[in-house]
Design a protein around this motif. Structure first.
Motif, short mmCIF file in Angstrom:
data_model
loop_
_atom_site.label_atom_id
_atom_site.label_comp_id
_atom_site.label_asym_id
_atom_site.label_seq_id
_atom_site.Cartn_x
_atom_site.Cartn_y
_atom_site.Cartn_z
N ARG A 123 3.16 11.79 6.50
CA ARG A 123 4.25 11.73 7.48
C ARG A 123 5.40 10.85 6.95
O ARG A 123 6.57 11.19 7.10
N LEU A 124 5.05 9.73 6.32
CA LEU A 124 6.07 8.87 5.73
C LEU A 124 6.83 9.60 4.63
O LEU A 124 8.06 9.55 4.57
N ARG A 125 6.10 10.28 3.77
CA ARG A 125 6.74 11.00 2.65
C ARG A 125 7.63 12.14 3.14
O ARG A 125 8.52 12.58 2.44
N SER A 126 7.38 12.64 4.34
CA SER A 126 8.18 13.75 4.85
C SER A 126 9.55 13.31 5.35
O SER A 126 10.42 14.14 5.61
N LEU A 127 9.75 11.98 5.50
CA LEU A 127 11.06 11.48 5.93
C LEU A 127 12.07 11.68 4.82
O LEU A 127 11.90 11.18 3.72
N ARG A 128 13.11 12.39 5.12
CA ARG A 128 14.15 12.62 4.12
C ARG A 128 15.43 11.94 4.59
O ARG A 128 15.72 11.88 5.77
N GLY A 129 16.18 11.40 3.63
CA GLY A 129 17.42 10.74 3.97
C GLY A 129 17.27 9.31 4.45
O GLY A 129 18.23 8.69 4.87
N ARG A 130 16.05 8.78 4.42
CA ARG A 130 15.80 7.38 4.79
C ARG A 130 14.97 6.71 3.71
O ARG A 130 14.10 7.34 3.11
N ALA A 131 15.24 5.45 3.49
CA ALA A 131 14.50 4.71 2.46
C ALA A 131 13.01 4.68 2.75
O ALA A 131 12.20 4.63 1.83
N LEU A 132 12.63 4.74 4.03
CA LEU A 132 11.21 4.72 4.39
C LEU A 132 10.43 5.86 3.75
O LEU A 132 9.26 5.73 3.46
N GLY A 133 11.08 6.98 3.51
CA GLY A 133 10.39 8.11 2.89
C GLY A 133 9.98 7.84 1.45
O GLY A 133 9.13 8.53 0.90
N MET A 134 10.60 6.83 0.83
CA MET A 134 10.31 6.52 -0.57
C MET A 134 9.60 5.17 -0.74
O MET A 134 9.45 4.69 -1.85
N ILE A 135 9.16 4.60 0.37
CA ILE A 135 8.52 3.28 0.33
C ILE A 135 7.23 3.33 -0.50
O ILE A 135 6.48 4.31 -0.43
N PRO A 136 6.96 2.30 -1.31
CA PRO A 136 5.68 2.27 -2.03
C PRO A 136 4.52 2.17 -1.05
O PRO A 136 4.55 1.37 -0.12
N ILE A 137 3.50 3.00 -1.28
CA ILE A 137 2.31 3.01 -0.42
C ILE A 137 1.09 2.70 -1.29
O ILE A 137 0.83 3.40 -2.26
N ILE A 138 0.37 1.66 -0.91
CA ILE A 138 -0.90 1.32 -1.57
C ILE A 138 -2.01 1.75 -0.62
O ILE A 138 -2.06 1.30 0.53
N MET A 139 -2.87 2.64 -1.08
CA MET A 139 -3.98 3.11 -0.25
C MET A 139 -5.25 2.37 -0.63
O MET A 139 -5.58 2.25 -1.81
N VAL A 140 -5.95 1.87 0.39
CA VAL A 140 -7.21 1.17 0.20
C VAL A 140 -8.31 2.08 0.71
O VAL A 140 -8.22 2.63 1.80
N SER A 141 -9.36 2.26 -0.10
CA SER A 141 -10.43 3.16 0.33
C SER A 141 -11.76 2.83 -0.34
O SER A 141 -11.79 2.40 -1.49
N GLY A 142 -12.81 3.07 0.40
CA GLY A 142 -14.15 2.97 -0.15
C GLY A 142 -14.57 4.30 -0.79
O GLY A 142 -15.57 4.37 -1.48
N HIS A 143 -13.79 5.34 -0.53
CA HIS A 143 -14.06 6.66 -1.10
C HIS A 143 -13.29 6.79 -2.40
O HIS A 143 -12.09 7.04 -2.39
#
Length: 165
Positions: free
Chosen positions: A74-94
């Motif tokens: 959903r974040l990546r789908s934002l176009r035209g806003r800096a939030l769409g390109m924000i670095p995302i670190i995913m934490v997972s046990g999988h």
């Protein structure tokens, strides 16, 4: 006393586990992050993004309702806003190949496997701040360049140039 390299960044932590939120909060504070926002799921995080624009998002992969994959997509789908390109670190046990590839393919910037350590979190933060990857936008992918090495490419550039704003 010197200020931490992380002192000027803001981080949004999204995790449905109170224990993990507290652990990430404590580690981020120990690393010198001054502005930390906490959300218990993707929906709460989305509401928080209406008033805050963090520099980095750290999200758990498996949350209920709405997992970290849905939130990141959903974040990546934002176009035209800096939030769409924000670095995302995913934490997972999988950490199986399918989960890591799924994270990569929806535009996750860094992947941190559980159990997490201060060093692992520090390294991921340094990667997104000090060594950011070029943001790529194609008809089928939007996120950081999946290549880790800057090697010369021989052949036709199928992506071409795309204006981001």
């Amino acid at each position: 006393m010197t200020e931490s390299v992380f002192g000027k960044i803001s981080v949004l932590v999204v995790d449905d586990s109170a224990y993990m939120r507290h652990l990430l909060l404590t580690l981020l504070q120990a690393l010198g992050v001054n502005e930390i926002h906490l959300a218990i799921n993707g929906e709460e995080a989305w509401e928080l993004l209406n008033s805050k624009e963090p520099d980095i998002v750290i999200t758990d992969a498996a949350m209920v309702p709405g997992d970290g994959f849905m939130f990141a997509k959903r974040l990546r789908s934002l176009r035209g806003r800096a939030l769409g390109m924000i670095p995302i670190i995913m934490v997972s046990g999988h950490t199986d190949l399918e989960s890591v590839e799924r994270a990569r393919d929806i535009g996750i910037t860094e992947f941190l496997s559980k159990p997490i350590s201060a060093r692992g979190l520090y390294e991921r933060l340094i990667h997104v701040i000090d060594r950011p990857r070029t943001f790529v936008e194609t008809p089928t992918y939007r996120g950081p360049d999946r290549r880790r090495r800057d090697t010369p490419f021989e052949g036709t550039d199928r992506r071409g140039s795309i204006a981001l704003l």
